[in-house]
Write a protein that holds these residues in place. Structure first.
Motif, PDB file in Angstrom:
ATOM      1  N   SER A 177       0.808  -1.225   0.000  1.00  0.00           N
ATOM      2  CA  SER A 177       0.000   0.000   0.000  1.00  0.00           C
ATOM      3  C   SER A 177       0.839   1.272   0.000  1.00  0.00           C
ATOM      4  O   SER A 177       0.338   2.344   0.345  1.00  0.00           O
ATOM      5  CB  SER A 177      -0.924   0.000   1.226  1.00  0.00           C
ATOM      6  OG  SER A 177      -0.156  -0.071   2.432  1.00  0.00           O
ATOM      7  N   ARG A 178       2.116   1.172  -0.363  1.00  0.00           N
ATOM      8  CA  ARG A 178       2.958   2.361  -0.393  1.00  0.00           C
ATOM      9  C   ARG A 178       2.429   3.367  -1.413  1.00  0.00           C
ATOM     10  O   ARG A 178       1.968   2.999  -2.495  1.00  0.00           O
ATOM     11  CB  ARG A 178       4.393   1.988  -0.746  1.00  0.00           C
ATOM     12  CG  ARG A 178       5.120   1.180   0.307  1.00  0.00           C
ATOM     13  CD  ARG A 178       5.488   1.995   1.520  1.00  0.00           C
ATOM     14  NE  ARG A 178       6.367   3.110   1.210  1.00  0.00           N
ATOM     15  CZ  ARG A 178       6.945   3.883   2.114  1.00  0.00           C
ATOM     16  NH1 ARG A 178       6.740   3.658   3.403  1.00  0.00           N
ATOM     17  NH2 ARG A 178       7.729   4.874   1.773  1.00  0.00           N
ATOM     18  N   PRO A 179       2.485   4.672  -1.105  1.00  0.00           N
ATOM     19  CA  PRO A 179       1.903   5.687  -1.997  1.00  0.00           C
ATOM     20  C   PRO A 179       2.798   6.009  -3.180  1.00  0.00           C
ATOM     21  O   PRO A 179       4.019   5.861  -3.146  1.00  0.00           O
ATOM     22  CB  PRO A 179       1.769   6.901  -1.074  1.00  0.00           C
ATOM     23  CG  PRO A 179       2.909   6.743  -0.112  1.00  0.00           C
ATOM     24  CD  PRO A 179       3.015   5.253   0.135  1.00  0.00           C
ATOM     25  N   PHE A 180       2.172   6.472  -4.214  1.00  0.00           N
ATOM     26  CA  PHE A 180       2.819   7.007  -5.403  1.00  0.00           C
ATOM     27  C   PHE A 180       2.097   8.320  -5.671  1.00  0.00           C
ATOM     28  O   PHE A 180       1.242   8.413  -6.526  1.00  0.00           O
ATOM     29  CB  PHE A 180       2.619   6.027  -6.560  1.00  0.00           C
ATOM     30  CG  PHE A 180       3.765   5.934  -7.539  1.00  0.00           C
ATOM     31  CD1 PHE A 180       4.926   5.257  -7.204  1.00  0.00           C
ATOM     32  CD2 PHE A 180       3.670   6.510  -8.800  1.00  0.00           C
ATOM     33  CE1 PHE A 180       5.974   5.143  -8.126  1.00  0.00           C
ATOM     34  CE2 PHE A 180       4.709   6.395  -9.716  1.00  0.00           C
ATOM     35  CZ  PHE A 180       5.860   5.714  -9.372  1.00  0.00           C
ATOM     36  N   GLY A 181       2.411   9.325  -4.853  1.00  0.00           N
ATOM     37  CA  GLY A 181       1.579  10.514  -4.841  1.00  0.00           C
ATOM     38  C   GLY A 181       0.239  10.152  -4.232  1.00  0.00           C
ATOM     39  O   GLY A 181       0.165   9.585  -3.139  1.00  0.00           O
ATOM     40  N   ASN A 182      -0.845  10.425  -4.952  1.00  0.00           N
ATOM     41  CA  ASN A 182      -2.185  10.045  -4.499  1.00  0.00           C
ATOM     42  C   ASN A 182      -2.607   8.677  -5.018  1.00  0.00           C
ATOM     43  O   ASN A 182      -3.757   8.271  -4.816  1.00  0.00           O
ATOM     44  CB  ASN A 182      -3.212  11.094  -4.957  1.00  0.00           C
ATOM     45  CG  ASN A 182      -3.038  12.419  -4.247  1.00  0.00           C
ATOM     46  OD1 ASN A 182      -2.670  12.451  -3.078  1.00  0.00           O
ATOM     47  ND2 ASN A 182      -3.284  13.511  -4.945  1.00  0.00           N
ATOM     48  N   LEU A 183      -1.698   7.982  -5.681  1.00  0.00           N
ATOM     49  CA  LEU A 183      -2.023   6.694  -6.283  1.00  0.00           C
ATOM     50  C   LEU A 183      -1.445   5.553  -5.468  1.00  0.00           C
ATOM     51  O   LEU A 183      -0.380   5.675  -4.859  1.00  0.00           O
ATOM     52  CB  LEU A 183      -1.480   6.639  -7.712  1.00  0.00           C
ATOM     53  CG  LEU A 183      -2.078   7.653  -8.687  1.00  0.00           C
ATOM     54  CD1 LEU A 183      -1.231   7.747  -9.948  1.00  0.00           C
ATOM     55  CD2 LEU A 183      -3.521   7.282  -9.035  1.00  0.00           C
ATOM     56  N   ARG A 184      -2.162   4.421  -5.499  1.00  0.00           N
ATOM     57  CA  ARG A 184      -1.709   3.205  -4.835  1.00  0.00           C
ATOM     58  C   ARG A 184      -2.079   2.001  -5.682  1.00  0.00           C
ATOM     59  O   ARG A 184      -2.978   2.084  -6.529  1.00  0.00           O
ATOM     60  CB  ARG A 184      -2.329   3.068  -3.434  1.00  0.00           C
ATOM     61  CG  ARG A 184      -1.689   3.975  -2.395  1.00  0.00           C
ATOM     62  CD  ARG A 184      -2.408   3.921  -1.055  1.00  0.00           C
ATOM     63  NE  ARG A 184      -1.653   4.576   0.000  1.00  0.00           N
ATOM     64  CZ  ARG A 184      -1.582   5.878   0.196  1.00  0.00           C
ATOM     65  NH1 ARG A 184      -2.222   6.687  -0.633  1.00  0.00           N
ATOM     66  NH2 ARG A 184      -0.876   6.393   1.186  1.00  0.00           N
ATOM     67  N   ILE A 185      -1.385   0.901  -5.459  1.00  0.00           N
ATOM     68  CA  ILE A 185      -1.739  -0.330  -6.140  1.00  0.00           C
ATOM     69  C   ILE A 185      -3.185  -0.695  -5.785  1.00  0.00           C
ATOM     70  O   ILE A 185      -3.584  -0.621  -4.630  1.00  0.00           O
ATOM     71  CB  ILE A 185      -0.761  -1.460  -5.754  1.00  0.00           C
ATOM     72  CG1 ILE A 185       0.598  -1.195  -6.423  1.00  0.00           C
ATOM     73  CG2 ILE A 185      -1.296  -2.831  -6.160  1.00  0.00           C
ATOM     74  CD1 ILE A 185       1.672  -2.172  -6.050  1.00  0.00           C
ATOM     75  N   GLY A 186      -3.934  -1.068  -6.803  1.00  0.00           N
ATOM     76  CA  GLY A 186      -5.347  -1.377  -6.627  1.00  0.00           C
ATOM     77  C   GLY A 186      -6.267  -0.255  -7.058  1.00  0.00           C
ATOM     78  O   GLY A 186      -7.470  -0.467  -7.225  1.00  0.00           O
ATOM     79  N   ASP A 187      -5.719   0.964  -7.242  1.00  0.00           N
ATOM     80  CA  ASP A 187      -6.536   2.068  -7.735  1.00  0.00           C
ATOM     81  C   ASP A 187      -6.945   1.813  -9.181  1.00  0.00           C
ATOM     82  O   ASP A 187      -6.241   1.160  -9.947  1.00  0.00           O
ATOM     83  CB  ASP A 187      -5.771   3.389  -7.642  1.00  0.00           C
ATOM     84  CG  ASP A 187      -5.725   3.938  -6.226  1.00  0.00           C
ATOM     85  OD1 ASP A 187      -6.525   3.477  -5.385  1.00  0.00           O
ATOM     86  OD2 ASP A 187      -4.895   4.826  -5.962  1.00  0.00           O
ATOM     87  N   SER A 188      -8.077   2.382  -9.568  1.00  0.00           N
ATOM     88  CA  SER A 188      -8.623   2.157 -10.909  1.00  0.00           C
ATOM     89  C   SER A 188      -7.908   3.016 -11.945  1.00  0.00           C
ATOM     90  O   SER A 188      -7.267   4.021 -11.625  1.00  0.00           O
ATOM     91  CB  SER A 188     -10.111   2.493 -10.919  1.00  0.00           C
ATOM     92  OG  SER A 188     -10.304   3.893 -10.704  1.00  0.00           O
TER      93      SER A 188
END
Length: 257
Positions: A177-188
């Motif tokens: 669940s580490r962030p990539f800005g406002n994105l995370r794995i599993g986001d659409s």
């Protein structure tokens, strides 16, 4: 008639000046700043009697968090490249690294958030996340590199601060669940589009975004500060892996993990 011609000529000069001579003004925080002097002190507080916790040489980069006032003096709170303590640099010696339009850009915002979350340096990342599961040092044409691997994510940095302060070379988030800005794995993919727009290249399950972030002109050519690539692996309409790579001044090629 002559007055009209002169007026039009002056307007052209002003337009050209604005294009190539934009005032170096911070219009967005946090954003990447650039040192204007040699041996500029990073301090623990907003006064010249406070502890020196680091130094910047001319053109070194550092993330500027906010402008603060201390009496009659202005300072910038900056991201401490070596730890979690608050750090400050006199406003006399920092200017924005990016032109105003790029300070506000989606690419600059995402890159800044990544640098803050994963550290601009390996030292800062270990202060944030502790010792990695694996630490690897190697050499790239005489430039020492260090890879920190926590299993779910790994990051590559220049192993020395000399001439490369604030340089995270690449990052891969493989799971968790580490962030990539406002994105995370599993986001659409819908959220990905809302954050970054349409990809520069879309090839099946791989979405790639390229951002060119420019600084200020040297003569008639703007400086390319960061050329960054963000890649997202897509499975079933969702992000399954996230990758960032920064070309050094636009060089081709990328790191091989």
């Amino acid at each position: 008639m002559k007055a009209k011609i002169l007026s039009a000529f002056l307007l052209c000069l002003i337009a050209a000046s604005c294009s190539w001579g934009e005032a170096r003004t911070f219009v967005e925080y946090p954003t990447l700043g650039e040192s204007t002097g040699e041996g500029v002190r990073i301090r623990s507080d907003t006064n010249t009697n406070s502890e020196i916790i680091g130094k910047l040489n001319e053109y070194d980069k550092i993330i500027v968090l906010q402008r603060v006032k201390a009496g009659n003096d202005a300072w910038y709170e900056v991201d401490n490249p070596l730890g979690e303590r608050k750090a400050y640099v006199s406003a006399k010696y920092l200017v924005p690294a990016y032109r105003q339009e790029f300070q506000r850009s989606k690419g600059a915002k995402l890159l800044t958030e990544i640098r803050l979350a994963y550290g601009s340096t390996a030292e800062k990342m270990m202060a944030l996340s502790g010792r990695p599961e694996k630490l690897t040092r190697n050499d790239n044409d005489g430039i020492p590199l260090i890879t920190l691997d926590w299993g779910d994510y790994r990051a590559l940095y220049w192993a020395t601060l000399e001439d490369r302060t604030g340089y995270l070379k690449s990052l891969e988030v493989k799971s968790g669940s580490r962030p990539f800005g406002n994105l995370r794995i599993g986001d659409s993919t819908e959220k990905l589009r809302s954050e970054l727009g349409s990809p520069t290249n879309e090839n099946g399950s791989l979405w790639e975004y390229e951002f060119y972030l420019y600084g200020y002109d040297y003569g008639t050519v703007d400086e390319l500060v960061d050329m960054c690539i963000f890649r997202f692996t897509i499975e079933d309409g969702k992000i399954s892996r996230m990758y960032y790579y920064n070309h050094e001044n636009g060089e081709d090629g990328e790191e091989k993990w």
